[in-house]
Design a protein around this motif. Sequence first.
Motif, PDB file in Angstrom:
ATOM      1  N   SER B  60       0.862  -1.183   0.000  1.00  0.00           N
ATOM      2  CA  SER B  60       0.000   0.000   0.000  1.00  0.00           C
ATOM      3  C   SER B  60       0.896   1.229   0.000  1.00  0.00           C
ATOM      4  O   SER B  60       2.065   1.172   0.401  1.00  0.00           O
ATOM      5  CB  SER B  60      -0.888  -0.005   1.235  1.00  0.00           C
ATOM      6  OG  SER B  60      -0.095   0.211   2.384  1.00  0.00           O
ATOM      7  N   LEU B  61       0.336   2.350  -0.454  1.00  0.00           N
ATOM      8  CA  LEU B  61       1.105   3.586  -0.505  1.00  0.00           C
ATOM      9  C   LEU B  61       1.638   3.934   0.890  1.00  0.00           C
ATOM     10  O   LEU B  61       2.805   4.322   1.047  1.00  0.00           O
ATOM     11  CB  LEU B  61       0.207   4.709  -1.055  1.00  0.00           C
ATOM     12  CG  LEU B  61       0.846   6.078  -1.222  1.00  0.00           C
ATOM     13  CD1 LEU B  61       2.115   6.001  -2.051  1.00  0.00           C
ATOM     14  CD2 LEU B  61      -0.139   7.048  -1.857  1.00  0.00           C
ATOM     15  N   GLY B  62       0.785   3.776   1.903  1.00  0.00           N
ATOM     16  CA  GLY B  62       1.195   4.100   3.272  1.00  0.00           C
ATOM     17  C   GLY B  62       2.378   3.259   3.713  1.00  0.00           C
ATOM     18  O   GLY B  62       3.356   3.761   4.279  1.00  0.00           O
ATOM     19  N   LYS B  63       2.306   1.971   3.420  1.00  0.00           N
ATOM     20  CA  LYS B  63       3.384   1.077   3.846  1.00  0.00           C
ATOM     21  C   LYS B  63       4.676   1.367   3.068  1.00  0.00           C
ATOM     22  O   LYS B  63       5.764   1.374   3.637  1.00  0.00           O
ATOM     23  CB  LYS B  63       2.949  -0.371   3.627  1.00  0.00           C
ATOM     24  CG  LYS B  63       3.951  -1.377   4.155  1.00  0.00           C
ATOM     25  CD  LYS B  63       3.315  -2.715   4.464  1.00  0.00           C
ATOM     26  CE  LYS B  63       4.356  -3.671   5.035  1.00  0.00           C
ATOM     27  NZ  LYS B  63       3.797  -4.995   5.287  1.00  0.00           N
ATOM     28  N   VAL B  65       5.654   4.200   1.711  1.00  0.00           N
ATOM     29  CA  VAL B  65       6.265   5.448   2.171  1.00  0.00           C
ATOM     30  C   VAL B  65       6.882   5.255   3.560  1.00  0.00           C
ATOM     31  O   VAL B  65       7.988   5.737   3.835  1.00  0.00           O
ATOM     32  CB  VAL B  65       5.217   6.591   2.157  1.00  0.00           C
ATOM     33  CG1 VAL B  65       5.719   7.807   2.919  1.00  0.00           C
ATOM     34  CG2 VAL B  65       4.887   6.959   0.715  1.00  0.00           C
ATOM     35  N   SER B  76       6.919  11.806   1.575  1.00  0.00           N
ATOM     36  CA  SER B  76       5.623  11.678   2.251  1.00  0.00           C
ATOM     37  C   SER B  76       4.593  11.162   1.238  1.00  0.00           C
ATOM     38  O   SER B  76       4.808  11.259   0.026  1.00  0.00           O
ATOM     39  CB  SER B  76       5.179  13.031   2.816  1.00  0.00           C
ATOM     40  OG  SER B  76       4.937  13.916   1.743  1.00  0.00           O
ATOM     41  N   GLU B  77       3.486  10.644   1.748  1.00  0.00           N
ATOM     42  CA  GLU B  77       2.475  10.038   0.863  1.00  0.00           C
ATOM     43  C   GLU B  77       1.989  11.000  -0.203  1.00  0.00           C
ATOM     44  O   GLU B  77       1.780  10.626  -1.352  1.00  0.00           O
ATOM     45  CB  GLU B  77       1.265   9.548   1.680  1.00  0.00           C
ATOM     46  CG  GLU B  77       1.517   8.229   2.377  1.00  0.00           C
ATOM     47  CD  GLU B  77       0.223   7.627   2.938  1.00  0.00           C
ATOM     48  OE1 GLU B  77      -0.811   7.649   2.227  1.00  0.00           O
ATOM     49  OE2 GLU B  77       0.256   7.155   4.087  1.00  0.00           O
ATOM     50  N   LYS B  78       1.821  12.283   0.173  1.00  0.00           N
ATOM     51  CA  LYS B  78       1.235  13.233  -0.780  1.00  0.00           C
ATOM     52  C   LYS B  78       2.203  13.614  -1.905  1.00  0.00           C
ATOM     53  O   LYS B  78       1.808  14.261  -2.878  1.00  0.00           O
ATOM     54  CB  LYS B  78       0.704  14.482  -0.056  1.00  0.00           C
ATOM     55  CG  LYS B  78       1.768  15.354   0.569  1.00  0.00           C
ATOM     56  CD  LYS B  78       1.123  16.563   1.250  1.00  0.00           C
ATOM     57  CE  LYS B  78       2.176  17.618   1.603  1.00  0.00           C
ATOM     58  NZ  LYS B  78       3.321  17.099   2.375  1.00  0.00           N
ATOM     59  N   VAL B  80       3.656  11.303  -3.733  1.00  0.00           N
ATOM     60  CA  VAL B  80       3.785  10.109  -4.581  1.00  0.00           C
ATOM     61  C   VAL B  80       2.570   9.949  -5.491  1.00  0.00           C
ATOM     62  O   VAL B  80       1.434   9.995  -5.022  1.00  0.00           O
ATOM     63  CB  VAL B  80       3.949   8.835  -3.717  1.00  0.00           C
ATOM     64  CG1 VAL B  80       4.146   7.616  -4.622  1.00  0.00           C
ATOM     65  CG2 VAL B  80       5.115   8.982  -2.740  1.00  0.00           C
ATOM     66  N   SER B  82       0.766   7.117  -7.544  1.00  0.00           N
ATOM     67  CA  SER B  82       0.787   5.649  -7.626  1.00  0.00           C
ATOM     68  C   SER B  82      -0.538   5.165  -8.211  1.00  0.00           C
ATOM     69  O   SER B  82      -1.543   5.868  -8.167  1.00  0.00           O
ATOM     70  CB  SER B  82       1.047   5.037  -6.246  1.00  0.00           C
ATOM     71  OG  SER B  82      -0.088   5.160  -5.431  1.00  0.00           O
ATOM     72  N   GLU B 109      -6.565  -0.379  -0.289  1.00  0.00           N
ATOM     73  CA  GLU B 109      -6.742   0.795  -1.154  1.00  0.00           C
ATOM     74  C   GLU B 109      -8.077   0.735  -1.903  1.00  0.00           C
ATOM     75  O   GLU B 109      -8.527   1.730  -2.458  1.00  0.00           O
ATOM     76  CB  GLU B 109      -5.574   0.921  -2.145  1.00  0.00           C
ATOM     77  CG  GLU B 109      -4.237   1.151  -1.453  1.00  0.00           C
ATOM     78  CD  GLU B 109      -3.152   1.699  -2.375  1.00  0.00           C
ATOM     79  OE1 GLU B 109      -3.415   1.895  -3.566  1.00  0.00           O
ATOM     80  OE2 GLU B 109      -2.027   1.931  -1.867  1.00  0.00           O
TER      81      GLU B 109
END
Lengths: 270, 270
Positions: B60-63, B65, B76-78, B80, B82, B109
Amino acid sequence: MAVWGERLAGVRGVLLDISGVLVDSCAGGGVPIPGSVEAVARLKQSQLKVRFCTNETQKSLGKLVGLLQQLGFDISEKEVTSPGPAACQILKERGLRPHLLIHDEIRSEFDKIDTSNPNCVVIADAGDYFSYKNMNKAFQVLMELENPVLISLGKGRYYKATSGLMLDVGAYVKALEYACGVEAEVVGKPSPEFFQNALQVMGVEAHQAVMIGDDIVGDIGGAQRCGMRALQVRTGKFRPSDEHHPEVKADGYVDNLAEAVDLLLQHADK
Amino acid sequence: MAVWGERLAGVRGVLLDISGVLVDSCAGGGVPIPGSVEAVARLKQSQLKVRFCTNETQKSLGKLVGLLQQLGFDISEKEVTSPGPAACQILKERGLRPHLLIHDEIRSEFDKIDTSNPNCVVIADAGDYFSYKNMNKAFQVLMELENPVLISLGKGRYYKATSGLMLDVGAYVKALEYACGVEAEVVGKPSPEFFQNALQVMGVEAHQAVMIGDDIVGDIGGAQRCGMRALQVRTGKFRPSDEHHPEVKADGYVDNLAEAVDLLLQHADK
């Protein structure tokens, strides 16, 4: 029915696909398609020469024939053209040592082939053996070769099992072709050499032979490209859209093998 | 070095691929490519705008990052772009209910997406989830649809892990395309919409931007087709033959991200 008389005039030999024409596959083996046991028997009692031509690579030839015999079919190993033995001959002729991405059931067909230090990959319908790990191993072998050679036993898109349509080896061939930038060499239908070998064993010229299959591309298109005629059965993987295929038109469409044999016995070799 | 001055003149924004440029993947997560942590930091301290643009769909994007931050990257997530969020937007806009052939790690997601009674298939880099059974299920869903829709999160051929080259989602997309006779819609690189979205968020025109990636087709060719410039790093999945690719020629080849950043800081926006 005059049209069938023209379509089948001069036919002396018949090539029969197995899966989808004689039987539908299922987890345990296969179930006969209604009327096909009797149809094969009637065909073999006729003047027509008969041979079986299959891309089956989930079972060894011996096991496949044994299962068909149990189901009542009049068939022996020497009457079947199948890709395993053809591939072994190519491997020997070219000094190729394969990494085998195949079903355990047919591993014995490659018993006499040197598989040490592989310089090619042989892929067949591996079913559940098409895990990510096994696909990745074959991919890595190909990527490490300076001149990657991928030999595919058949290139079918899917086949029909009693539980539904099932992905066939062709899909996985495409995956490796794309990932490695190679083009597979196909052994089995629709390769012309494969059909020609079956015709030669039967002692029949292409224009005297008819293929009966359920695969519009692999069976029908392949046989026609060799100069044979071809009938598609509406069993196995047949789908109604096949009768309007953009590239391939069968010489005739029949409900099943029994109808094909009725027509052949009535009109062939006249 | 005058040639680099010309190649990088007027660059105001930099798009960075992640896998193969910042890190090499491994079973546990990833290891930084030497010099890349510092290179990202130097880039972000400069006048240049920076954004990350990845096809990563095994995490996941969170993982993703979170892992990169642990490795020392300033991200940071923002920052990226994806494919997961982009795919969700398309699904919602078109009323599509996907059958998901994806890694469990990114299932979250799609939490807000209706997956009942599927009318399309979404495929992403599923790794070990690419079992025969899971591939066959996706195949069967597509074959049962009157108008089959296959949405692919990326179409990469392979990526580099510390254990070696690994098959990427593109290979499995090709398998389904062939089996079902469909063409996948790609979300992620090299889709032009995907690059354009990243540029828009950065507030930079294509001709003012440079992509830095390890994939000659997906990163370099894709970015160039959008009017961007593109540098290929000799890390990740880079292979020497990429420098003689028949269709794609990068605007420059550099040993790694650190060298790319050296050149950018010296020559860009001048």
